[in-house]
Design a protein around this motif. Structure first.
Motif, mmCIF file in Angstrom:
data_model
loop_
_atom_site.group_PDB
_atom_site.id
_atom_site.type_symbol
_atom_site.label_atom_id
_atom_site.label_comp_id
_atom_site.label_asym_id
_atom_site.label_seq_id
_atom_site.Cartn_x
_atom_site.Cartn_y
_atom_site.Cartn_z
ATOM 1 N N LYS A 114 -26.060 17.367 2.122
ATOM 2 C CA LYS A 114 -25.050 17.997 2.978
ATOM 3 C C LYS A 114 -23.767 18.276 2.202
ATOM 4 O O LYS A 114 -23.130 19.319 2.399
ATOM 5 C CB LYS A 114 -24.742 17.098 4.174
ATOM 6 N N ALA A 115 -23.391 17.391 1.288
ATOM 7 C CA ALA A 115 -22.172 17.573 0.489
ATOM 8 C C ALA A 115 -22.328 18.723 -0.497
ATOM 9 O O ALA A 115 -21.342 19.350 -0.885
ATOM 10 C CB ALA A 115 -21.844 16.287 -0.252
ATOM 11 N N ASN A 116 -23.583 19.010 -0.925
ATOM 12 C CA ASN A 116 -23.882 20.176 -1.753
ATOM 13 C C ASN A 116 -23.028 20.219 -3.035
ATOM 14 O O ASN A 116 -22.349 21.207 -3.302
ATOM 15 C CB ASN A 116 -23.666 21.456 -0.938
ATOM 16 N N PRO A 117 -23.063 19.171 -3.857
ATOM 17 C CA PRO A 117 -22.189 19.124 -5.039
ATOM 18 C C PRO A 117 -22.517 20.178 -6.089
ATOM 19 O O PRO A 117 -23.676 20.551 -6.288
ATOM 20 C CB PRO A 117 -22.443 17.719 -5.591
ATOM 21 N N ASP A 118 -21.470 20.636 -6.764
ATOM 22 C CA ASP A 118 -21.611 21.586 -7.866
ATOM 23 C C ASP A 118 -21.894 20.877 -9.180
ATOM 24 O O ASP A 118 -22.476 21.468 -10.100
ATOM 25 C CB ASP A 118 -20.326 22.411 -8.021
ATOM 26 N N VAL A 119 -21.430 19.635 -9.275
ATOM 27 C CA VAL A 119 -21.567 18.844 -10.500
ATOM 28 C C VAL A 119 -21.927 17.417 -10.112
ATOM 29 O O VAL A 119 -21.459 16.908 -9.087
ATOM 30 C CB VAL A 119 -20.238 18.840 -11.309
ATOM 31 N N ILE A 120 -22.765 16.767 -10.926
ATOM 32 C CA ILE A 120 -23.083 15.358 -10.732
ATOM 33 C C ILE A 120 -22.638 14.580 -11.966
ATOM 34 O O ILE A 120 -23.059 14.898 -13.089
ATOM 35 C CB ILE A 120 -24.585 15.132 -10.479
ATOM 36 N N VAL A 121 -21.765 13.603 -11.763
ATOM 37 C CA VAL A 121 -21.367 12.691 -12.828
ATOM 38 C C VAL A 121 -22.282 11.478 -12.755
ATOM 39 O O VAL A 121 -22.418 10.856 -11.701
ATOM 40 C CB VAL A 121 -19.892 12.261 -12.686
ATOM 41 N N ILE A 122 -22.912 11.154 -13.875
ATOM 42 C CA ILE A 122 -23.849 10.036 -13.935
ATOM 43 C C ILE A 122 -23.178 8.839 -14.592
ATOM 44 O O ILE A 122 -22.607 8.962 -15.687
ATOM 45 C CB ILE A 122 -25.117 10.417 -14.719
ATOM 46 N N ASN A 123 -23.236 7.699 -13.910
ATOM 47 C CA ASN A 123 -22.721 6.451 -14.473
ATOM 48 C C ASN A 123 -23.755 5.943 -15.475
ATOM 49 O O ASN A 123 -24.854 5.539 -15.109
ATOM 50 C CB ASN A 123 -22.487 5.430 -13.359
ATOM 51 N N ASP A 124 -23.385 5.978 -16.746
ATOM 52 C CA ASP A 124 -24.333 5.741 -17.828
ATOM 53 C C ASP A 124 -24.328 4.289 -18.287
ATOM 54 O O ASP A 124 -23.417 3.854 -19.004
ATOM 55 C CB ASP A 124 -23.994 6.674 -19.002
ATOM 56 N N TYR A 125 -25.318 3.545 -17.853
ATOM 57 C CA TYR A 125 -25.553 2.192 -18.350
ATOM 58 C C TYR A 125 -27.033 1.898 -18.172
ATOM 59 O O TYR A 125 -27.673 2.413 -17.263
ATOM 60 C CB TYR A 125 -24.682 1.154 -17.613
ATOM 61 N N ASP A 126 -27.583 1.113 -19.044
ATOM 62 C CA ASP A 126 -29.022 0.821 -18.999
ATOM 63 C C ASP A 126 -29.316 -0.416 -18.173
ATOM 64 O O ASP A 126 -28.507 -1.347 -18.173
ATOM 65 C CB ASP A 126 -29.552 0.596 -20.421
ATOM 66 N N PRO A 127 -30.586 -0.524 -17.658
ATOM 67 C CA PRO A 127 -31.487 0.602 -17.433
ATOM 68 C C PRO A 127 -31.316 1.158 -16.017
ATOM 69 O O PRO A 127 -30.718 0.464 -15.211
ATOM 70 C CB PRO A 127 -32.865 -0.079 -17.577
ATOM 71 N N PRO A 128 -31.820 2.331 -15.667
ATOM 72 C CA PRO A 128 -32.397 3.309 -16.590
ATOM 73 C C PRO A 128 -31.314 4.060 -17.358
ATOM 74 O O PRO A 128 -30.122 3.932 -17.043
ATOM 75 C CB PRO A 128 -33.167 4.233 -15.644
ATOM 76 N N THR A 129 -31.714 4.842 -18.323
ATOM 77 C CA THR A 129 -30.764 5.603 -19.124
ATOM 78 C C THR A 129 -30.224 6.780 -18.312
ATOM 79 O O THR A 129 -30.782 7.156 -17.274
ATOM 80 C CB THR A 129 -31.422 6.147 -20.390
ATOM 81 N N ALA A 130 -29.141 7.375 -18.814
ATOM 82 C CA ALA A 130 -28.580 8.556 -18.146
ATOM 83 C C ALA A 130 -29.606 9.684 -18.110
ATOM 84 O O ALA A 130 -29.711 10.416 -17.121
ATOM 85 C CB ALA A 130 -27.314 9.004 -18.864
ATOM 86 N N ALA A 131 -30.368 9.827 -19.185
ATOM 87 C CA ALA A 131 -31.395 10.881 -19.223
ATOM 88 C C ALA A 131 -32.468 10.631 -18.172
ATOM 89 O O ALA A 131 -32.956 11.575 -17.529
ATOM 90 C CB ALA A 131 -32.018 10.940 -20.617
#
Length: 224
Positions: A153-170
């Motif tokens: 519903k928010a329909n974001p244009d960009v997603i910021v990923i909180n990068d810490y393992d696991p899992p990886t950002a990828a």
């Protein structure tokens, strides 16, 4: 803490200190170890007390000044505060006044339900000061769980990923791209993902640089 021979301990409440582990300022005081609770986290309450809310950058500057007094280096603390304030002003000034404010979703983790952050988390200031619209900014909370329906519903244009393992950002990005309900979300369709380290998205000295990183990314993707 005793085995480490700690002379002083500082951490956030519920990310470091917590009654569930028994690691609390009160317990440390009983062991003769002084401590300090990060201001941004105090809204969660300590025992029966709650300080209320404090914006993440204000909390950062407050903690630096307090730690400066504790360790007798107030001048150095003020220098750092001035440097960080300057970096934030420069980041904000880099955002063109006529640039649209892209809608940004912070994704921490979760598959059944996404774990994200509301307006009391540092990520909210990182996103908004960088010229983005935090799609979960109305949540009167810090780190919390929402629904995928809310994200769609928010329909974001960009997603910021909180990068810490696991899992990886990828791996997190791969899941988001493969999750059918998100297929028509602009961020997914246009592959607009930005991974930032955990330390940049909780209150701390990496926040000002994170604001510039997000601003540069939004400036670039908005132009293209």
């Amino acid at each position: 803490m005793l085995q480490a021979g700690a002379d002083f301990v500082y951490a956030g409440w519920n990310y470091g200190f917590g009654e569930n582990t028994g690691l609390t300022p009160q317990h440390l005081a009983e062991l003769g170890i002084p401590s300090y609770v990060l201001s941004e986290s105090c809204r969660n309450g300590i025992g029966d007390r709650s300080r209320g809310t404090m914006p993440a950058l204000e909390a950062l500057y407050t903690d630096l000044r307090n730690l400066g007094r504790i360790f007798g280096v107030s001048a150095r603390a003020e220098q750092l505060v001035a440097e960080y304030q300057g970096a934030v002003r420069e980041a904000e000034a880099s955002v063109p006044k006529d640039r649209p404010r892209p809608k940004v979703f912070l994704y921490d983790s979760g598959t059944d339900k996404p774990f994200t952050a509301g307006r009391f988390a540092a990520s909210h200031e990182v996103i908004t000061r960088a010229g983005g619209d935090d799609v979960m900014g109305d949540l009167q909370d810090s780190w919390t769980t929402v629904t995928w329906e809310a994200v769609v519903k928010a329909n974001p244009d960009v997603i910021v990923i909180n990068d810490y393992d696991p899992p990886t950002a990828a791996q997190k990005q791969s899941f988001l791209e493969s999750y059918p309900p998100l297929a028509q979300v602009p961020a997914i369709k246009n592959k607009r993902f930005l991974a930032l380290p955990y330390a940049a998205l909780v209150e701390g000295p990496r926040n000002p640089a994170a604001i510039r990183t997000v601003a540069d990314y939004l400036n670039r993707t908005s132009a293209g």
